[in-house]
Design a protein around this motif. Structure first.
Motif, mmCIF file in Angstrom:
data_model
loop_
_atom_site.group_PDB
_atom_site.id
_atom_site.type_symbol
_atom_site.label_atom_id
_atom_site.label_comp_id
_atom_site.label_asym_id
_atom_site.label_seq_id
_atom_site.Cartn_x
_atom_site.Cartn_y
_atom_site.Cartn_z
ATOM 1 N N GLN A 209 -19.456 -3.934 -3.425
ATOM 2 C CA GLN A 209 -20.742 -4.293 -4.018
ATOM 3 C C GLN A 209 -20.590 -4.601 -5.505
ATOM 4 O OE1 GLN A 209 -23.806 -1.352 -3.503
ATOM 5 N NE2 GLN A 209 -25.430 -2.718 -4.166
ATOM 6 N N ALA A 210 -19.752 -3.810 -6.195
ATOM 7 C CA ALA A 210 -19.557 -4.006 -7.634
ATOM 8 C C ALA A 210 -18.655 -5.195 -7.938
ATOM 9 C CB ALA A 210 -18.976 -2.736 -8.257
ATOM 10 N N HIS A 211 -17.736 -5.514 -7.013
ATOM 11 C CA HIS A 211 -16.743 -6.562 -7.255
ATOM 12 C C HIS A 211 -16.674 -7.474 -6.024
ATOM 13 C CE1 HIS A 211 -15.488 -4.077 -10.665
ATOM 14 N NE2 HIS A 211 -15.503 -3.061 -9.824
ATOM 15 N N PRO A 212 -17.707 -8.276 -5.793
ATOM 16 C CA PRO A 212 -17.784 -9.053 -4.544
ATOM 17 C C PRO A 212 -16.696 -10.112 -4.405
ATOM 18 C CG PRO A 212 -19.544 -9.674 -6.058
ATOM 19 C CD PRO A 212 -18.906 -8.447 -6.627
ATOM 20 N N GLU A 213 -16.072 -10.515 -5.497
ATOM 21 C CA GLU A 213 -15.020 -11.541 -5.423
ATOM 22 C C GLU A 213 -13.632 -10.944 -5.199
ATOM 23 O OE1 GLU A 213 -15.938 -14.691 -5.388
ATOM 24 O OE2 GLU A 213 -18.000 -13.959 -5.610
ATOM 25 N N ALA A 214 -13.546 -9.624 -5.125
ATOM 26 C CA ALA A 214 -12.252 -8.978 -4.955
ATOM 27 C C ALA A 214 -11.719 -9.188 -3.543
ATOM 28 C CB ALA A 214 -12.356 -7.484 -5.261
ATOM 29 N N LEU A 215 -10.414 -8.993 -3.391
ATOM 30 C CA LEU A 215 -9.751 -9.098 -2.094
ATOM 31 C C LEU A 215 -9.593 -7.705 -1.499
ATOM 32 C CD1 LEU A 215 -8.025 -10.617 0.080
ATOM 33 C CD2 LEU A 215 -6.051 -10.195 -1.409
ATOM 34 N N SER A 216 -10.031 -7.525 -0.270
ATOM 35 C CA SER A 216 -9.788 -6.285 0.482
ATOM 36 C C SER A 216 -8.811 -6.617 1.599
ATOM 37 C CB SER A 216 -11.088 -5.736 1.076
ATOM 38 O OG SER A 216 -12.026 -5.443 0.062
ATOM 39 N N HIS A 217 -7.686 -5.944 1.607
ATOM 40 C CA HIS A 217 -6.705 -6.197 2.665
ATOM 41 C C HIS A 217 -6.283 -4.874 3.293
ATOM 42 C CE1 HIS A 217 -2.874 -7.211 4.663
ATOM 43 N NE2 HIS A 217 -3.575 -8.278 4.992
ATOM 44 N N GLU A 218 -6.408 -4.793 4.608
ATOM 45 C CA GLU A 218 -6.068 -3.569 5.332
ATOM 46 C C GLU A 218 -5.170 -3.895 6.518
ATOM 47 O OE1 GLU A 218 -10.184 -1.056 4.399
ATOM 48 O OE2 GLU A 218 -9.693 -1.621 6.458
ATOM 49 N N VAL A 219 -4.277 -2.969 6.817
ATOM 50 C CA VAL A 219 -3.458 -3.056 8.027
ATOM 51 C C VAL A 219 -3.548 -1.719 8.757
ATOM 52 C CG1 VAL A 219 -1.854 -4.768 7.102
ATOM 53 C CG2 VAL A 219 -1.360 -2.332 6.798
ATOM 54 N N ARG A 220 -3.346 -1.779 10.054
ATOM 55 C CA ARG A 220 -3.306 -0.568 10.877
ATOM 56 C C ARG A 220 -1.913 -0.411 11.461
ATOM 57 N NH1 ARG A 220 -7.891 -0.944 9.014
ATOM 58 N NH2 ARG A 220 -9.766 0.065 9.839
ATOM 59 N N PHE A 221 -1.533 0.843 11.714
ATOM 60 C CA PHE A 221 -0.252 1.126 12.353
ATOM 61 C C PHE A 221 -0.335 2.464 13.068
ATOM 62 C CE2 PHE A 221 0.064 1.698 7.665
ATOM 63 C CZ PHE A 221 0.038 3.084 7.595
ATOM 64 N N PRO A 222 0.567 2.725 13.990
ATOM 65 C CA PRO A 222 0.530 3.998 14.716
ATOM 66 C C PRO A 222 0.774 5.174 13.774
ATOM 67 C CG PRO A 222 1.967 2.413 15.809
ATOM 68 C CD PRO A 222 1.642 1.841 14.465
ATOM 69 N N PRO A 223 0.179 6.338 14.059
ATOM 70 C CA PRO A 223 0.467 7.523 13.232
ATOM 71 C C PRO A 223 1.943 7.864 13.286
ATOM 72 C CG PRO A 223 -0.710 8.128 15.239
ATOM 73 C CD PRO A 223 -0.726 6.636 15.170
ATOM 74 N N ALA A 224 2.463 8.401 12.187
ATOM 75 C CA ALA A 224 3.895 8.688 12.089
ATOM 76 C C ALA A 224 4.345 9.751 13.086
ATOM 77 C CB ALA A 224 4.237 9.123 10.668
ATOM 78 N N ARG A 225 3.425 10.630 13.468
ATOM 79 C CA ARG A 225 3.747 11.700 14.420
ATOM 80 C C ARG A 225 2.430 12.213 14.995
ATOM 81 N NH1 ARG A 225 4.955 12.453 9.437
ATOM 82 N NH2 ARG A 225 3.791 13.924 8.136
ATOM 83 N N GLU A 226 2.509 12.987 16.026
ATOM 84 C CA GLU A 226 1.305 13.515 16.664
ATOM 85 C C GLU A 226 0.490 14.335 15.674
ATOM 86 O OE1 GLU A 226 -0.026 16.133 20.600
ATOM 87 O OE2 GLU A 226 2.101 15.715 20.215
ATOM 88 N N GLY A 227 -0.787 14.036 15.598
ATOM 89 C CA GLY A 227 -1.666 14.760 14.689
ATOM 90 C C GLY A 227 -1.707 14.208 13.280
ATOM 91 N N HIS A 228 -0.859 13.210 12.959
ATOM 92 C CA HIS A 228 -0.852 12.634 11.614
ATOM 93 C C HIS A 228 -2.119 11.803 11.420
ATOM 94 C CE1 HIS A 228 1.046 11.689 7.858
ATOM 95 N NE2 HIS A 228 1.027 10.382 8.076
ATOM 96 N N ARG A 229 -2.798 12.006 10.295
ATOM 97 C CA ARG A 229 -4.123 11.427 10.107
ATOM 98 C C ARG A 229 -4.092 9.986 9.616
ATOM 99 N NH1 ARG A 229 -5.795 14.514 5.637
ATOM 100 N NH2 ARG A 229 -7.897 13.629 5.795
ATOM 101 N N MET A 230 -3.000 9.551 8.987
ATOM 102 C CA MET A 230 -2.984 8.211 8.425
ATOM 103 C C MET A 230 -2.653 7.186 9.498
ATOM 104 S SD MET A 230 -1.346 6.703 4.904
ATOM 105 C CE MET A 230 0.366 6.889 5.335
ATOM 106 N N ILE A 231 -3.575 6.221 9.670
ATOM 107 C CA ILE A 231 -3.413 5.204 10.707
ATOM 108 C C ILE A 231 -3.468 3.794 10.119
ATOM 109 C CG2 ILE A 231 -4.307 6.656 12.565
ATOM 110 C CD1 ILE A 231 -7.040 5.294 12.174
ATOM 111 N N GLY A 232 -3.430 3.694 8.794
ATOM 112 C CA GLY A 232 -3.459 2.386 8.169
ATOM 113 C C GLY A 232 -3.369 2.483 6.663
#
Length: 258
Positions: A209-232
């Motif tokens: 909202q503050a920076h509408p011209e900015a670039l947002s780039h996201e990727v997803r990937f499998p968690p590193a191990r069972e129970g790992h919370r980071m997925i991207g």
């Protein structure tokens, strides 16, 4: 956060995403023969050994750069930086963003690196000492606010906190708003983790909202191990250089193949 140690996570898929985007932007900026400023608020130790006990314990590098290095051709700024660091420090090392920046920047460019953790700061001083580099044992946002607008005004800032402090999701957009007003021509990059419970979403809405011209780039990937919370992994880029959005699309295809 003084308890955070990136050695457990160096070279993981989030690092690949973050560092590939960073290197691409720096590669573009250095096409012009004009000096620039590089500012990093949470620099870490700068250099990591992928055979260390910490890296071996999590195995994240084995699922990261060790698995996907062939995604990047010889002309890729990311691979050029990786090879430059490994030729100097050894084939089992992995550069943090300060050494990626040093590998791609020139003697006429200025680097400002902040790291508050005493041991990480000391290691950063050993890994990243150079005539054009100043290293601060200081809160990174205090350093950045005091420098902006930097000299030279042309350049890039990377904000890459540990996100272990929950209030970061509220306070960091406020810091970025001030920095962007002070340094309206600067490229400001924010890296953030994508966790299973998605705490980044309210922050991202505020930033967009503050920076509408900015670039947002996201990727997803499998968690590193069972129970790992980071997925991207996500990068929010104010004043993105030309072509960075297209480069992000090539990364989309790569990460989708995992």
């Amino acid at each position: 956060m003084l308890s955070y140690q990136h050695a457990y996570h160096a070279g993981n898929l989030a690092d690949v995403h973050k560092h590939a985007i960073l290197a691409q932007a720096l590669g573009y900026l250095t096409r012009k023969d004009k000096p620039l400023s590089y500012i990093e608020t949470h620099a870490g130790r700068g250099l990591y050994d992928l055979t260390s006990a910490e890296a071996q314990k999590t195995g994240e590098a084995a699922q990261g750069i060790s698995q996907v290095q062939d995604w990047f051709g010889k002309d890729s700024p990311y691979l050029r930086a990786l090879e430059a660091v490994r030729s100097k420090h050894g084939e089992t090392t992995y550069p943090g963003s300060p050494l990626i920046a040093q590998a791609l920047l020139r003697p006429t460019d200025s680097l400002h690196l902040a790291e508050l953790h005493p041991q990480e700061h000391a290691a950063l001083g050993r890994a990243a000492w150079a005539r054009n580099t100043k290293i601060y044992q200081q809160d990174g946002f205090e350093m950045a606010q005091s420098l902006c607008p930097p000299d030279p005004r042309r350049g890039l800032m990377l904000i890459d906190p540990s996100w272990e402090v929950k209030t970061d999701y509220v306070t960091i957009p406020k810091q970025i708003d001030v920095l962007a007003r002070k340094w309206n021509v600067g490229i400001i990059m924010l890296w953030y983790p994508i966790l299973s419970e998605a705490p980044h979403l309210p922050m991202l809405r505020v930033l967009q909202q503050a920076h509408p011209e900015a670039l947002s780039h996201e990727v997803r990937f499998p968690p590193a191990r069972e129970g790992h919370r980071m997925i991207g992994s996500g990068m929010f880029v104010i004043n993105p250089p030309w072509g960075l959005d297209t480069y992000g699309q090539t990364l989309d295809a790569r990460f989708a193949s995992l």
